[in-house]
Design an enzyme around this catalytic site. Structure first.
Site, PDB file in Angstrom:
ATOM      1  N   HIS A   1      75.605  26.875  79.036  1.00 22.06           N
ATOM      2  CA  HIS A   1      75.381  25.632  79.224  1.00 22.06           C
ATOM      3  C   HIS A   1      75.081  24.861  77.959  1.00 22.06           C
ATOM      4  O   HIS A   1      74.816  23.580  78.200  1.00 22.06           O
ATOM      5  CB  HIS A   1      74.052  25.831  80.170  1.00 22.06           C
ATOM      6  CG  HIS A   1      74.285  26.312  81.471  1.00 22.06           C
ATOM      7  ND1 HIS A   1      74.148  25.639  82.845  1.00 22.06           N
ATOM      8  CD2 HIS A   1      74.456  27.631  81.949  1.00 22.06           C
ATOM      9  CE1 HIS A   1      74.665  26.172  83.657  1.00 22.06           C
ATOM     10  NE2 HIS A   1      74.609  27.467  83.317  1.00 22.06           N
TER      11      HIS A   1
ATOM     12  N   ASP B   1      73.916  18.040  72.691  1.00 17.74           N
ATOM     13  CA  ASP B   1      73.453  18.246  74.035  1.00 17.74           C
ATOM     14  C   ASP B   1      74.861  18.812  74.655  1.00 17.74           C
ATOM     15  O   ASP B   1      75.857  18.292  74.515  1.00 17.74           O
ATOM     16  CB  ASP B   1      73.061  16.941  74.785  1.00 17.74           C
ATOM     17  CG  ASP B   1      71.928  17.304  75.822  1.00 17.74           C
ATOM     18  OD1 ASP B   1      71.949  18.492  76.332  1.00 17.74           O
ATOM     19  OD2 ASP B   1      71.163  16.470  76.241  1.00 17.74           O
TER      20      ASP B   1
HETATM   21  P1  ADQ Z   1      68.712  20.580  79.622  1.00 22.71           P
HETATM   22  O1  ADQ Z   1      68.616  20.402  78.281  1.00 22.71           O
HETATM   23  O2  ADQ Z   1      67.338  20.846  80.584  1.00 22.71           O
HETATM   24  O3  ADQ Z   1      69.755  21.168  80.247  1.00 22.71           O
HETATM   25  P2  ADQ Z   1      69.644  18.160  81.313  1.00 22.71           P
HETATM   26  O4  ADQ Z   1      71.085  18.392  81.297  1.00 22.71           O
HETATM   27  O5  ADQ Z   1      69.455  16.464  81.098  1.00 22.71           O
HETATM   28  O6  ADQ Z   1      69.123  18.838  79.987  1.00 22.71           O
HETATM   29  O7  ADQ Z   1      68.881  18.464  82.450  1.00 22.71           O
HETATM   30  C1  ADQ Z   1      67.747  18.216  82.825  1.00 22.71           C
HETATM   31  C2  ADQ Z   1      67.395  17.967  84.337  1.00 22.71           C
HETATM   32  O8  ADQ Z   1      65.899  18.144  84.372  1.00 22.71           O
HETATM   33  C3  ADQ Z   1      67.995  16.855  85.122  1.00 22.71           C
HETATM   34  O9  ADQ Z   1      68.377  17.251  86.308  1.00 22.71           O
HETATM   35  C4  ADQ Z   1      66.724  15.854  85.091  1.00 22.71           C
HETATM   36  O10 ADQ Z   1      66.682  15.347  86.550  1.00 22.71           O
HETATM   37  C5  ADQ Z   1      65.522  16.936  85.330  1.00 22.71           C
HETATM   38  N1  ADQ Z   1      64.307  16.386  84.615  1.00 22.71           N
HETATM   39  C6  ADQ Z   1      64.318  15.901  83.313  1.00 22.71           C
HETATM   40  N2  ADQ Z   1      63.123  15.415  83.267  1.00 22.71           N
HETATM   41  C7  ADQ Z   1      62.253  15.529  84.251  1.00 22.71           C
HETATM   42  C8  ADQ Z   1      60.888  15.351  84.586  1.00 22.71           C
HETATM   43  N3  ADQ Z   1      60.159  14.596  83.868  1.00 22.71           N
HETATM   44  N4  ADQ Z   1      60.639  15.330  86.079  1.00 22.71           N
HETATM   45  C9  ADQ Z   1      61.535  16.205  86.968  1.00 22.71           C
HETATM   46  N5  ADQ Z   1      62.608  16.265  86.735  1.00 22.71           N
HETATM   47  C10 ADQ Z   1      63.080  16.243  85.222  1.00 22.71           C
HETATM   48  C11 ADQ Z   1      70.769  22.382  79.747  1.00 22.71           C
HETATM   49  C12 ADQ Z   1      71.634  21.802  78.553  1.00 22.71           C
HETATM   50  C13 ADQ Z   1      72.342  20.474  79.084  1.00 22.71           C
HETATM   51  C14 ADQ Z   1      73.164  20.930  80.426  1.00 22.71           C
HETATM   52  C15 ADQ Z   1      72.211  21.367  81.373  1.00 22.71           C
HETATM   53  C16 ADQ Z   1      73.211  21.973  82.429  1.00 22.71           C
HETATM   54  O11 ADQ Z   1      70.804  21.551  77.725  1.00 22.71           O
HETATM   55  O12 ADQ Z   1      73.314  19.977  77.891  1.00 22.71           O
HETATM   56  O13 ADQ Z   1      73.531  19.460  80.777  1.00 22.71           O
HETATM   57  O14 ADQ Z   1      71.734  22.468  80.987  1.00 22.71           O
HETATM   58  O15 ADQ Z   1      74.204  22.773  82.390  1.00 22.71           O
END
Ligand code: ADQ
Length: 472
Positions: free
Chosen positions: A169, A378
């Protein structure tokens, strides 16, 4: 073994991930039960699990606790235990203080500790053993992410009959960085136990193929790797996505609309709301972003009376030292800016260190005029896609880092290099000040991309991509 435990050796489809897809919940009568934890991967894979008598192998999320296997909603749950020491060494240590920074371009220094590595291997072996136990002959096992990179090879040793797939990921780094890793050969060999290795972007797949040639001396051709034991391993990009329709439906509910209006009012009905939603992680570029807003507000290029920057930072990995330091830095930066610009009762930066329900996030996306996603690195970034999916007729603008995997798909975003402060400031102003027609045009094309390539499309393309092999 409880009555409803999944029977050994019968699962045709096994997912192996650090965390289980369920969280413990407290029932009204004070007994505890389990509920599905929200998240894109879980949503995408549960239907496949149900169709194929699947089992999910993972850690329950608390250390020093033993839980027996059980059945949940028609599929198996196979818990893997971690001791408190393993939580420190395998999870917070090797996974989150070594692999995480190393794979994100070393934006922080990775730490290398031999005890962490030993623990990592031990825990990987435990996950592999659990998967080997539940998998039916010839079953598909799908291993997830950087915490479990050695599971494919360990599993293949025990069960050469299985179809082993792996998805990373986060980015896979260039060889110049990866070569620092004292256990570089073991990690590459671990991954090469798979039949198929998925990455977020073609650059990661190329980095991996390069290392395979260099460290393992194997021949590669395009996205195929030829292993000396006669296997052909597929290593290519499958960019992950979201349940776009679900997000859109949520953002259209009366509750989300009402919450969005309330939010705008609570923020003092500003001309523009800028929004950031990130885990409080050093890869997300928060320091650079807050600094850019600080300069824009201080110089008056953004009027602090008429604009608000709302930043939601989700608590994460709070036991890891770097994350505690980052939290203090951001607290201080935000405090300093708010105390010197704006006026009493009116802070230009609204900063919340908290988790929010999906509905509240949908309302924020809806209310935001400019979404600011500026990670230093990311793998994908789902927040960018969620913002796009939740905007239908109304426009909105996405400012996006070129170092997020999402930038390869969301080409109509206002692109920034987060290290270039002036460039980022200019793009923030440009995104906020662009014409409605331009916002609509850009958003329309990004929406098309996100809806066409949603999470179902992702899971399907991954699981059916073994050339001539049967799906799942
Ligand atoms: P993350 O680094 O966690 O994921 P991201 O892809 O942005 O980053 O996903 C975060 C998720 O958490 C989103 O669905 C968002 O809605 C949720 N979220 C964020 N802040 C929140 C809050 N305060 N309250 C509730 N929900 C919240 C890792 C990798 C990414 C990749 C994903 C999936 O780092 O690059 O996109 O895995 O493969």
């Amino acid at each position: 073994v409880p009555r409803d435990a999944p029977a050994a050796g019968t699962s045709q489809f096994v997912v192996v991930a650090n965390r289980l897809p369920v969280d413990r919940v407290q029932n009204d009568d004070d007994s505890s039960g389990w509920a599905l934890s929200p998240g894109g991967l879980v949503t995408a894979l549960i239907p496949v699990m149900k169709d194929h008598g699947g089992t999910w192998v993972g850690w329950v999320g608390s250390a020093d606790e033993h839980i027996e296997p059980f059945t949940f909603d028609g599929y198996g749950i196979m818990p893997v235990d971690l001791s408190a020491q393993e939580f420190n060494e395998y999870y917070e240590g090797m996974s989150n203080a070594t692999f995480w920074p190393l794979y994100h371009d070393c934006v922080e220094h990775p730490e290398y500790h031999r005890e962490w590595w030993d623990s990592y291997m031990e825990v990987n072996q435990r996950f592999a053993t659990a998967a080997a136990e539940v998998a039916a002959p010839g079953a598909t096992v799908w291993v997830q992410d950087y915490q479990l990179q050695n599971v494919p090879a360990l599993l293949r040793q025990m069960r050469p009959d299985l179809k082993i797939r792996f998805f990373l990921h986060i980015p896979f780094p260039p060889s110049e960085l990866f070569m620092q890793l004292p256990w570089r050969y073991q990690v590459i060999s671990g991954l090469l136990g798979s039949d198929q290795i998925g990455f977020q972007d073609p650059g990661s797949a190329r980095n991996f193929a390069h290392l395979v040639r260099r460290l393992a001396g194997m021949r590669t051709q395009g996205d195929r790797i030829f292993s000396p034991d006669g296997r052909v391993i597929l290593a290519r990009a499958y960019p992950i996505s979201i349940d776009a329709q679900e997000i859109l439906d949520l953002s259209r509910t009366p509750q989300a609309r009402a919450e969005a209006e309330q939010l705008r009012e609570d923020l003092g009905n500003p001309d523009k709301i800028f929004l950031g939603v990130d885990r409080l992680d050093y890869t997300k570029g928060l320091r650079h972003r807050v600094r850019a807003f600080g300069e824009l507000f201080t110089s008056g290029q953004l009027d602090p009376m008429r604009n608000v920057y709302l930043q939601i930072a989700t608590p994460t990995r709070e036991g890891v030292a770097r994350y505690q330091v980052l939290r203090s830095i951001i607290d201080e930066m935000v405090g300093r800016i708010n105390s010197s610009v704006g006026r009493i009762g009116r802070s230009p930066i609204e900063y919340r260190h908290a988790s929010y329900p999906k509905m509240a996030l949908a309302a924020m996306y809806r209310a935001a005029d400019v979404m600011v996603v500026t990670p230093l690195r990311d793998g994908m970034n789902l927040v960018a896609k969620e913002y796009v999916a939740s905007h239908d007729s109304d426009a909105g603008a996405l400012v996006l880092s070129e170092f997020a995997g999402a930038s390869l798909e969301l080409k109509q975003a206002y692109m920034v290099n987060p290290y270039d402060l002036n460039g980022m400031k200019n793009q923030l102003l440009r995104a906020a000040g662009d014409t409605h027609a331009n916002h609509v045009r850009r958003m329309r094309s990004m929406r098309k991309q996100v809806f066409r390539h949603d999470i179902d499309a992702w899971a399907n393309s991954f699981l059916t991509d073994l050339g001539t092999e049967r799906p799942v």
